[in-house]
Design an enzyme around this catalytic site. Structure first.
Site, short mmCIF file in Angstrom:
data_model
loop_
_atom_site.label_atom_id
_atom_site.label_comp_id
_atom_site.label_asym_id
_atom_site.label_seq_id
_atom_site.Cartn_x
_atom_site.Cartn_y
_atom_site.Cartn_z
N TRP A 28 0.79 -1.23 0.00
CA TRP A 28 0.00 0.00 0.00
C TRP A 28 0.83 1.28 0.00
O TRP A 28 0.28 2.36 -0.15
CB TRP A 28 -0.95 0.04 1.21
N ASN A 29 2.14 1.17 0.18
CA ASN A 29 2.88 2.43 0.43
C ASN A 29 3.17 3.22 -0.85
O ASN A 29 3.25 4.45 -0.81
CB ASN A 29 4.15 2.18 1.23
N CYS A 83 10.02 1.24 1.91
CA CYS A 83 10.82 0.08 2.30
C CYS A 83 12.27 0.49 2.55
O CYS A 83 12.95 -0.09 3.37
CB CYS A 83 10.75 -1.00 1.22
N GLY A 140 6.07 -6.70 -0.46
CA GLY A 140 5.33 -6.57 0.79
C GLY A 140 6.20 -6.99 1.96
O GLY A 140 7.43 -6.95 1.88
N SER A 141 5.56 -7.43 3.03
CA SER A 141 6.30 -7.79 4.24
C SER A 141 6.98 -9.14 4.06
O SER A 141 6.53 -9.98 3.27
CB SER A 141 5.34 -7.84 5.42
N LYS A 182 -2.59 -7.87 -8.17
CA LYS A 182 -3.46 -7.83 -6.99
C LYS A 182 -2.90 -6.75 -6.07
O LYS A 182 -1.91 -6.94 -5.38
CB LYS A 182 -3.50 -9.15 -6.24
N PRO A 183 -3.54 -5.56 -6.09
CA PRO A 183 -3.02 -4.48 -5.24
C PRO A 183 -3.38 -4.71 -3.77
O PRO A 183 -4.21 -5.57 -3.45
CB PRO A 183 -3.75 -3.25 -5.78
N GLU A 188 10.26 -8.76 -3.06
CA GLU A 188 10.83 -7.48 -2.60
C GLU A 188 10.21 -7.21 -1.24
O GLU A 188 9.02 -6.89 -1.14
CB GLU A 188 10.46 -6.35 -3.59
N LEU A 189 11.00 -7.34 -0.17
CA LEU A 189 10.42 -7.37 1.17
C LEU A 189 10.86 -6.17 2.02
O LEU A 189 11.33 -5.17 1.49
CB LEU A 189 10.79 -8.70 1.83
N GLU A 234 11.15 -3.60 11.76
CA GLU A 234 10.74 -2.58 10.80
C GLU A 234 9.64 -1.71 11.43
O GLU A 234 8.59 -2.21 11.82
CB GLU A 234 10.22 -3.23 9.52
P1 NAD Z 1 1.78 -7.18 3.26
O1 NAD Z 1 2.79 -8.26 3.25
O2 NAD Z 1 0.83 -7.12 4.40
O3 NAD Z 1 0.87 -7.23 1.96
C1 NAD Z 1 1.44 -7.18 0.66
C2 NAD Z 1 0.44 -7.74 -0.34
O4 NAD Z 1 0.25 -9.14 -0.08
C3 NAD Z 1 -0.95 -7.12 -0.26
O5 NAD Z 1 -1.44 -6.96 -1.57
C4 NAD Z 1 -1.74 -8.17 0.49
O6 NAD Z 1 -3.12 -8.13 0.24
C5 NAD Z 1 -1.14 -9.44 -0.07
N1 NAD Z 1 -1.38 -10.63 0.72
C6 NAD Z 1 -1.69 -10.72 2.02
N2 NAD Z 1 -1.80 -12.01 2.38
C7 NAD Z 1 -1.54 -12.76 1.28
C8 NAD Z 1 -1.49 -14.15 1.02
N3 NAD Z 1 -1.72 -15.05 1.97
N4 NAD Z 1 -1.18 -14.56 -0.23
C9 NAD Z 1 -0.92 -13.65 -1.21
N5 NAD Z 1 -0.96 -12.31 -1.01
C10 NAD Z 1 -1.27 -11.87 0.22
O7 NAD Z 1 2.61 -5.83 3.12
P2 NAD Z 1 2.07 -4.33 3.20
O8 NAD Z 1 1.74 -4.06 4.64
O9 NAD Z 1 1.07 -4.10 2.17
O10 NAD Z 1 3.38 -3.50 2.78
C11 NAD Z 1 4.35 -3.09 3.68
C12 NAD Z 1 5.56 -3.99 3.60
O11 NAD Z 1 6.05 -4.01 2.27
C13 NAD Z 1 6.73 -3.49 4.42
O12 NAD Z 1 7.35 -4.58 5.06
C14 NAD Z 1 7.65 -2.87 3.40
O13 NAD Z 1 9.00 -2.79 3.77
C15 NAD Z 1 7.46 -3.79 2.26
N6 NAD Z 1 7.86 -3.15 1.01
C16 NAD Z 1 8.94 -3.62 0.33
C17 NAD Z 1 9.38 -2.99 -0.83
C18 NAD Z 1 10.57 -3.46 -1.62
O14 NAD Z 1 10.68 -3.09 -2.78
N7 NAD Z 1 11.46 -4.24 -1.05
C19 NAD Z 1 8.69 -1.87 -1.29
C20 NAD Z 1 7.60 -1.41 -0.56
C21 NAD Z 1 7.18 -2.06 0.58
#
Ligand code: NAD
Length: 522
Positions: free
Chosen positions: A157-158, A287, A231-232, A181-182, A253-254, A385
């Protein structure tokens, strides 16, 4: 605090495969918690249908060649440029970003289209290696790069547009179809981009979006041929395990816990200004945000004094289109809670909160820009984090201690070093365990498309940008073909005979041994 930027009637958890079937997502404004609108959640059946549809269109998309695909992406670029204010409105509303930051995403992606449009063909060019042994000289060797038919992009979401389309664009240029899938918190920007592609540009049916949380994301992982996840690390592991069931490759990319080191000879004012921006841009929800700072003892007091003075002056608020705020809202209530927890933990363990340190009263998700002095690694704010507007600073005795502390993390996304000279900074950079290091700068490694961006350790697997950012979406296909007319039978084929075997053994010796006498067996 009663605001939430996205809720679901099913359990709202992410990363745990929570069921979202049959429900809708209510998207909220982080600035005041009010509802923007609801969108339906896509069931696994619908995900399969969407993937099936774009899969059917992918072969033609691949067949129009790189130049044909580039022309379509250039139409998307022009559409983004023409619709920039509207895209920024959608983005600002669902994220709570200040205007300057909401306006940054579409132009960045125009740059992505231009960069891969110019270099993608060369990155994906066929290769014709020279045969490494004499008997193969009769063959033409070729490596052809063929796309994974359907790429699933799961985004956070960021940066709702950048973190979906910075991968979707090179994947499309490579010849893949893409389904995004956003994040459930910020789906509207992606929905609008895909609507523009389909309805206003009339683009081929190779780009689509599905909405939901764990069930929808999991179904996408099951259906596609390559998963690009941002994501995370917690959800990244869930995705990777799920992808193992179908042996689907993933790029992850975490999260990060990026350190910034300030050495005693650094330009102090530049280091202070960079730390404030690197730590607080996008309300610290990047991130690659600066999440911990290590400053050499002789300049420590001056550094923390100047930093807190500078951060105190920042204007936090909602600015619509007026550009008169620096720091926006936090996008999700859960993240605001994590930030509060980290600051309280640091406070209780003896750190000094020099400015900020509180959630704001009233509607919406707001956390004050915060500077914390005298932090150490017993505190969550230095190890986990935080992903919010908090800059903790720790005093170190020398550069060696700074490097040791910077590397004392399970994350390794990126880092910054401020030193008296570039070469001193580069020498420190080579000792940092991270995928990217900025010298006397912050965040720039992301914007420099010519270098790869990706995490070491728990910060991920795989890279975006440079050749890595497009080559991950293709598979090498090796084609070996004759260069000249061939006989009816090659020497290694059936039937095996003693005479032929002896000849082959002599040939093997001649090819593999070194020195004429050895080759001839003398
Ligand atoms: P998140 O892991 O909660 O969610 C990311 C995505 O995964 C969302 O679209 C979510 O709906 C989806 N998701 C959730 N459960 C799932 C499942 N079981 N199977 C498949 N998809 C699923 O992360 P967030 O809170 O949206 O984003 C913040 C995190 O992202 C932070 O840790 C941040 O550091 C990281 N991030 C990393 C980068 C990078 O490029 N390395 C960039 C931006 C953000």
């Amino acid at each position: 605090m009663e605001s939430a930027s996205a809720t679901q009637s099913a359990p709202p958890a992410s990363g745990n495969g929570a069921s979202a079937e049959g429900t809708s997502i209510e998207v909220h404004r982080p600035v005041d918690g009010s509802t923007i609108r609801s969108i339906p959640v896509d069931s696994p059946q619908r995900v399969a249908e969407v993937v099936g549809r774009v899969r059917a269109a992918q072969a033609e998309w691949e067949s129009i060649g790189f130049t044909g695909r580039r022309r379509w992406l250039e139409r998307l670029r022009d559409w983004m440029i023409d619709n920039e204010p509207r895209l920024a409105d959608v983005m600002q509303e669902e994220t709570g970003k200040v205007r300057a930051e909401a306006e940054a995403e579409a132009p960045f992606l125009s740059g992505t289209i231009n960069y891969y449009g110019e270099h993608g063909k060369e990155f994906l060019a066929e290769e014709t290696p020279t045969p490494h042994i004499l008997p193969l000289k009769v063959k033409r060797l070729r490596i052809v790069y063929r796309p994974y038919p359907v790429v699933g992009v799961i985004s956070p979401w960021n940066f709702p547009l950048i973190l979906a389309f910075d991968d979707a664009i090179p994947a499309l240029l490579a010849g893949c179809a893409v389904v995004i899938k956003p994040s459930e918190f910020t789906p509207l920007s992606t929905v609008e981009m895909v609507r523009g592609w389909k309805e206003e540009i009339g683009g081929p049916d190779v780009l689509d979006v599905v909405n939901g949380i764990g069930e929808t994301g999991g179904a996408l992982v099951d259906e596609v041929d390559f998963v690009q996840f941002t994501g995370s690390d917690r959800t990244g592991k869930v995705v990777m395990k799920r992808a193992a069931d179908t042996l689907t490759p993933v790029s992850l990319e975490l999260g990060g816990k990026d350190p910034l080191i300030v050495l005693r000879d650094a330009d102090l004012d530049r280091a202070v200004n960079a730390t404030a921006t690197g730590g607080l841009a996008n309300t610290g929800q990047i991130c690659m945000s600066i999440e911990r700072v290590y400053v050499e003892e002789p300049i420590y007091d001056e550094f923390v004094g100047k930093l807190s003075e500078q951060v105190r002056k920042l204007r936090q608020g909602r600015d619509e289109r007026s550009y008169d705020a620096d720091v926006g809202a936090m996008t999700t209530p859960a993240q605001a809670q994590i930030v509060a927890d980290h600051v309280d933990d640091a406070r209780s363990k003896g750190a000094r909160v020099l400015t900020g340190g509180n959630r704001k009263e009233g509607p919406g998700d707001w956390y004050e820009p915060t500077v914390i002095a005298d932090a150490d690694h017993s505190m969550k704010v230095m190890t986990d984090e935080t992903f919010g507007p908090v800059i903790p600073v720790m005093k170190v005795q020398d550069a060696d201690e700074a490097v040791r502390m910077a590397n004392d993390s399970r994350y390794g996304l990126s880092a910054s070093v401020f030193a008296g000279t570039s070469s001193e900074g580069e020498a420190i950079a080579r000792r940092i365990e991270a995928g990217a290091v900025n010298v006397n700068d912050v965040l720039t490694t992301y914007f420099a498309m010519g270098v790869p961006m990706g995490g070491w350790k728990d910060s991920g697997i795989g890279f975006r940008h440079a050749s890595y950012g497009i080559k991950k979406f293709v598979r090498p296909e090796s084609i070996v073909a004759p260069r000249m007319k061939q006989g009816k039978r090659d020497p290694l084929w059936f039937p095996y005979t003693s005479a032929r075997r002896k000849l082959i053994n002599r040939a093997n010796r001649f090819i593999n041994a070194r020195g004429l006498r050895n080759r001839l067996g003398l």
